[in-house]
Design a protein around this motif. Structure first.
Motif, short mmCIF file in Angstrom:
data_model
loop_
_atom_site.label_atom_id
_atom_site.label_comp_id
_atom_site.label_asym_id
_atom_site.label_seq_id
_atom_site.Cartn_x
_atom_site.Cartn_y
_atom_site.Cartn_z
N GLY A 48 87.26 -23.94 -89.27
CA GLY A 48 86.81 -24.16 -90.63
C GLY A 48 86.28 -22.90 -91.28
N THR A 49 86.12 -22.95 -92.60
CA THR A 49 85.67 -21.81 -93.40
C THR A 49 84.60 -22.26 -94.38
N ILE A 50 83.54 -21.45 -94.51
CA ILE A 50 82.48 -21.71 -95.48
C ILE A 50 82.42 -20.54 -96.45
N LEU A 51 82.73 -20.81 -97.71
CA LEU A 51 82.68 -19.79 -98.75
C LEU A 51 81.53 -20.12 -99.70
N TRP A 66 98.03 -26.76 -98.97
CA TRP A 66 97.33 -26.49 -97.70
C TRP A 66 97.03 -27.82 -97.01
N LYS A 67 97.23 -27.85 -95.70
CA LYS A 67 97.11 -29.10 -94.95
C LYS A 67 95.66 -29.44 -94.61
N GLY A 68 94.73 -28.54 -94.87
CA GLY A 68 93.34 -28.82 -94.55
C GLY A 68 92.62 -29.58 -95.65
N LEU A 94 96.44 -20.55 -95.33
CA LEU A 94 95.08 -20.38 -94.80
C LEU A 94 94.96 -20.97 -93.41
N GLY A 95 94.26 -20.27 -92.53
CA GLY A 95 93.97 -20.83 -91.23
C GLY A 95 92.85 -21.85 -91.35
N ILE A 103 92.91 -16.16 -94.24
CA ILE A 103 94.29 -15.85 -94.61
C ILE A 103 95.00 -15.14 -93.46
N ARG A 104 94.34 -14.14 -92.89
CA ARG A 104 94.98 -13.38 -91.82
C ARG A 104 95.17 -14.23 -90.57
#
Length: 319
Positions: free
Chosen positions: A189-192, A280-282, A249-250, A174-175
């Motif tokens: 990318g992000t892994i949650l 979100w575009k991702g 979101l980045g 987010i930041r």
């Protein structure tokens, strides 16, 4: 009347921890720290510790001396209150993931609550992310780490974590969607994994009554007692009214890992739906493991389901 040597309990979160009125904390869930694995020509994964920012770096065996690898900033779980990147549990898991994903991983040590209340952990995570990105700059005010400088692919930076660590990763994404990073580096990318989100309105299998007595509710209050909005603060409830738009979101892609028996599953599903609705575009992908509970793959990396989940994470990073 208590004797002078008897410590008075301020907050009892057994079997996780107890906070006493003198500010000391007893933690009951932990695994012992282990040393890093020194670099060696035959080592599948080498690791070393860093002092500023504190943490542990993992480098899988290279196929050539100029090889570039994806970079993952990893944040461990533990409700913001327990855990360490140096623990045997975390070390084994991250070593396994680094090898499977052929990824350079920085396992970040962040300050723990209640000694260091939130947003301390978020601040530490952001500092670590900026430190990594600063390696692209020609001139820095610190000595660059050679593993990162020589082998990091700064076009493939990921943030990720398990449980509270996944919460931190979300907040970094987010930041990073609004605040610039050194060298204009972007999160890729992000892994949650089993993200620790909560809120005042129960979702899925969350308790419908006495929610303020639930461990996950009380742990957030302990970690961030003065959070604006309390349990609906956007950092713990990213789908709350007034939370930053998830469209901001980045990154270009996201993987959310859930387990059937995890009490946090329903809120994880709601989060994914919120991301999709946001525009979100991702690309967001979800993997759900049947018959398993919260962060099962961290506790036993050798089970078949754990191996499959880690392979899925590795595929997400490498593709």
């Amino acid at each position: 009347m208590a004797s002078p040597t008897t410590k008075q309990i301020l907050t009892d979160l057994s079997p996780v921890l107890k906070l006493y009125t003198d500010g000391t904390v007893d933690r009951f869930i932990f695994s012992p720290d282990v040393p890093p694995s020194p670099q060696h020509p035959t080592a599948a994964v080498s690791s070393k510790d860093t002092a500023t920012p504190p943490g542990r770096l993992y480098l899988p065996k290279l196929t050539n001396p100029t090889q570039k690898l994806p970079i993952l900033l990893y944040f461990h779980g533990g409700g913001f209150c327990i855990g360490s990147p140096f623990s045997s549990l975390c070390h084994r898991y991250i070593e396994t993931l680094s090898l499977s994903a052929k990824t350079l991983i920085i396992s970040v040590k962040y300050r723990l609550a209640p000694e260091h209340r939130l947003p301390a952990a978020y601040d530490d995570a952001w500092t670590a992310l900026k430190w990594v990105c600063s390696h692209v700059l020609d001139q820095t005010d610190f000595d660059k780490d050679p593993w990162i400088a020589n082998h990091g692919d700064f076009g493939k930076i990921y943030v990720g974590g398990d449980s509270a660590g996944a919460n931190i990763a979300h907040n970094m994404a987010i930041r990073a969607g609004s605040d610039p990073l050194p060298g204009n580096v972007k999160i890729f990318g992000t892994i949650l994994s089993h993200p620790y989100f909560w809120g005042s309105n129960p979702i899925g299998s969350e308790p419908k009554e006495d929610i303020e007595q639930h461990m996950l509710y009380r742990m957030w209050v302990l970690a961030y007692p003065d959070a604006p909005g309390g349990i609906d603060n956007p950092m713990i409830n990213p789908i709350a009214d007034g939370a930053p738009m998830l469209s901001g979101l980045g990154g270009l892609k996201m993987l959310v890992c859930l387990s059937e028996k995890d009490v946090l599953r329903g809120r994880g599903v709601a989060y994914v739906e919120g991301v999709k609705r946001s525009g979100w575009k991702g690309d967001v992908a979800v993997v759900e493991v049947e018959g398993e509970d919260h962060c099962f793959h961290v506790y036993d990396t050798e089970s078949e389901k754990a191996k499959n989940l880690i392979k899925r994470m590795a595929s997400f990073i490498s593709n």
